[in-house]
Design an enzyme around this catalytic site. Structure first.
Site, short mmCIF file in Angstrom:
data_model
loop_
_atom_site.label_atom_id
_atom_site.label_comp_id
_atom_site.label_asym_id
_atom_site.label_seq_id
_atom_site.Cartn_x
_atom_site.Cartn_y
_atom_site.Cartn_z
N LYS A 43 0.80 -1.23 0.00
CA LYS A 43 0.00 0.00 0.00
C LYS A 43 0.84 1.29 0.00
O LYS A 43 0.36 2.36 0.37
CB LYS A 43 -1.00 0.06 1.18
N SER A 44 2.07 1.16 -0.48
CA SER A 44 2.96 2.33 -0.51
C SER A 44 3.02 2.98 -1.89
O SER A 44 3.79 3.92 -2.10
CB SER A 44 4.37 1.91 -0.07
N THR A 46 3.05 0.81 -4.83
CA THR A 46 3.72 -0.21 -5.65
C THR A 46 3.25 -0.18 -7.10
O THR A 46 4.05 -0.14 -8.03
CB THR A 46 3.38 -1.63 -5.11
N HIS A 99 7.20 -7.61 -2.23
CA HIS A 99 6.94 -6.96 -0.94
C HIS A 99 7.85 -7.57 0.14
O HIS A 99 7.65 -7.32 1.32
CB HIS A 99 5.50 -7.24 -0.49
N SER A 129 -4.90 3.04 3.82
CA SER A 129 -5.04 2.37 2.54
C SER A 129 -5.17 0.85 2.76
O SER A 129 -6.02 0.19 2.16
CB SER A 129 -3.81 2.68 1.67
N TYR A 184 6.36 8.03 -1.87
CA TYR A 184 5.08 8.26 -2.56
C TYR A 184 4.82 9.77 -2.59
O TYR A 184 4.34 10.31 -3.59
CB TYR A 184 3.98 7.54 -1.78
N SER A 218 0.41 7.36 -16.61
CA SER A 218 0.52 6.77 -15.27
C SER A 218 -0.21 7.62 -14.23
O SER A 218 -0.11 7.36 -13.04
CB SER A 218 2.00 6.64 -14.87
N MET A 223 -4.75 5.49 -14.56
CA MET A 223 -4.64 4.14 -13.98
C MET A 223 -5.99 3.63 -13.51
O MET A 223 -6.30 2.45 -13.60
CB MET A 223 -3.65 4.13 -12.83
P1 A3P Z 1 -4.99 4.85 -1.41
O1 A3P Z 1 -5.63 3.60 -0.92
O2 A3P Z 1 -4.53 5.76 -0.31
O3 A3P Z 1 -5.80 5.57 -2.43
P2 A3P Z 1 -0.12 -0.33 -3.68
O4 A3P Z 1 -0.01 -0.27 -5.16
O5 A3P Z 1 1.20 -0.45 -2.99
O6 A3P Z 1 -1.11 -1.36 -3.25
O7 A3P Z 1 -0.65 1.09 -3.21
C1 A3P Z 1 -1.99 1.48 -3.44
C2 A3P Z 1 -2.11 2.96 -3.17
O8 A3P Z 1 -1.49 3.68 -4.26
C3 A3P Z 1 -3.57 3.38 -3.13
O9 A3P Z 1 -3.64 4.43 -2.18
C4 A3P Z 1 -3.77 3.88 -4.56
O10 A3P Z 1 -4.87 4.74 -4.71
C5 A3P Z 1 -2.46 4.58 -4.82
N1 A3P Z 1 -2.22 4.75 -6.26
C6 A3P Z 1 -2.33 3.82 -7.24
N2 A3P Z 1 -2.07 4.36 -8.43
C7 A3P Z 1 -1.79 5.67 -8.22
C8 A3P Z 1 -1.45 6.76 -9.08
N3 A3P Z 1 -1.33 6.63 -10.39
N4 A3P Z 1 -1.24 7.96 -8.49
C9 A3P Z 1 -1.35 8.12 -7.16
N5 A3P Z 1 -1.66 7.12 -6.29
C10 A3P Z 1 -1.89 5.91 -6.82
#
Ligand code: A3P
Length: 285
Positions: A43-44, A46, A99, A129, A184, A218, A223
């Site tokens: 949830k960072s 990725t 991870h 998240s 992030y 991106s 996305m």
């Molecule tokens: P939130 O749940 O705070 O919205 P991971 O990919 O490690 O699982 O992380 C998911 C987090 O990255 C989610 O955060 C998601 O919304 C955010 N995320 C995914 N794509 C993104 C993008 N293009 N720009 C900004 N944040 C993004």
């Protein structure tokens, strides 16, 4: 369906996705010098980083990210399927995801030139998240409340264990030439410069139009719309209806969720557990 975890060397893993054999296999994976590995605590950001790396690879052309699921473009080394894809690849782009905490990472990494990009994020936002993700994912333990998830997060009984230990472990690698640590928050604040930094680290050159395409394709909105990247392809056996990885995509969402007391306790624990690391690494609040 709340799943119990499989514990491996003190770290909890969702047993529907990982087995002791799959984790062991990842530890023995022989990395190649040209490999580029996105590593994070869950949830960072990725998937955002993976999307950016895919687009850097295709010089901004969205054809690949719109036709192949994100987990096949950058397979997960610690899952059985991902490991096999990595082992069998011949012409595939050298993108890999993980991870894993540093102590479970492939041993070959320590003698290779494979590059790691480690993404960190404000742990309070990681927690929020993760709470929503766990509530919608059937292969994870479903929390009854944010407070319950907060307690699990602090004690490290969430998938991939303690955020504090994961980050501490990977931060010990930050001076290596083949490791780039990004947050992030910096990616969000200045995506262009951060993508340029990534290109420099990878030794890749993009012309201005290509860079523009990487940024455009991106973006959070792009996305969220991309069915190959937003997790809408996941089967109903694994997730609840409407589940997406692209939830809000903002910094500081913890402020909408934490009580003052939760924030204070978290801050105290953070100070204790992260003592010894330079504060400049954690410039998010
Ligand atoms: P939130 O749940 O705070 O919205 P991971 O990919 O490690 O699982 O992380 C998911 C987090 O990255 C989610 O955060 C998601 O919304 C955010 N995320 C995914 N794509 C993104 C993008 N293009 N720009 C900004 N944040 C993004």
């Amino acid at each position: 369906m709340a799943q119990d975890y499989m514990w491996y060397q003190g770290i909890p893993f969702p047993s529907e996705v990982y087995t002791p054999e799959s984790i062991k296999a990842a530890q023995e994976l022989v990395l190649k010098d040209e490999d580029i590995i996105t590593v994070t605590y869950p949830k960072s950001g990725t998937n955002w980083m993976i999307e950016i790396l895919c687009l850097i690879h295709s010089k901004g052309d969205p054809e690949w990210i719109r036709s192949v699921p994100i987990w096949d473009r950058s397979p997960w080394m610690e899952t059985e399927g991902g490991f096999q894809t990595i082992k069998d690849r011949k012409e595939a782009p050298p993108l890999i995801s993980s991870h894993l905490p540093i102590q479970l990472f492939p041993k070959s990494f320590f003698t290779s030139k494979a590059k790691v990009i480690y993404v960190i994020r404000n742990p309070k936002d990681v927690l929020v998240s993760g709470y929503y993700y766990s509530a919608g994912a059937k292969f994870l333990k479903n929390p009854q409340s944010l407070q319950q998830y907060y307690d699990w997060f602090i004690e490290g009984s969430v998938r991939f264990g303690s955020w504090f230990a994961h980050v501490q472990g990977w931060m010990s690698m930050r001076e290596r030439e083949n490791v780039l640590v990004l947050s992030y928050e910096e990616l969000k604040k200045d995506t262009r410069s951060t993508v340029e930094k990534i290109c420099q680290f990878l030794g890749k050159k993009l012309n201005p139009e290509e860079l523009e395409l990487v940024l455009e394709n991106s973006s959070f909105q792009a996305m969220k719309k991309n069915t190959m990247s937003n997790f809408s392809l996941l089967s109903g056996d694994y997730v609840s209806p409407g589940f997406l990885v692209t939830r809000k995509g903002i910094t500081g969402d913890w402020k909408n969720h934490f009580t003052v007391a939760q924030a204070e306790v978290f801050e105290k624990i953070f100070q204790e557990k992260m003592a010894g690391l330079p504060v400049e690494l954690f410039l998010w609040d």
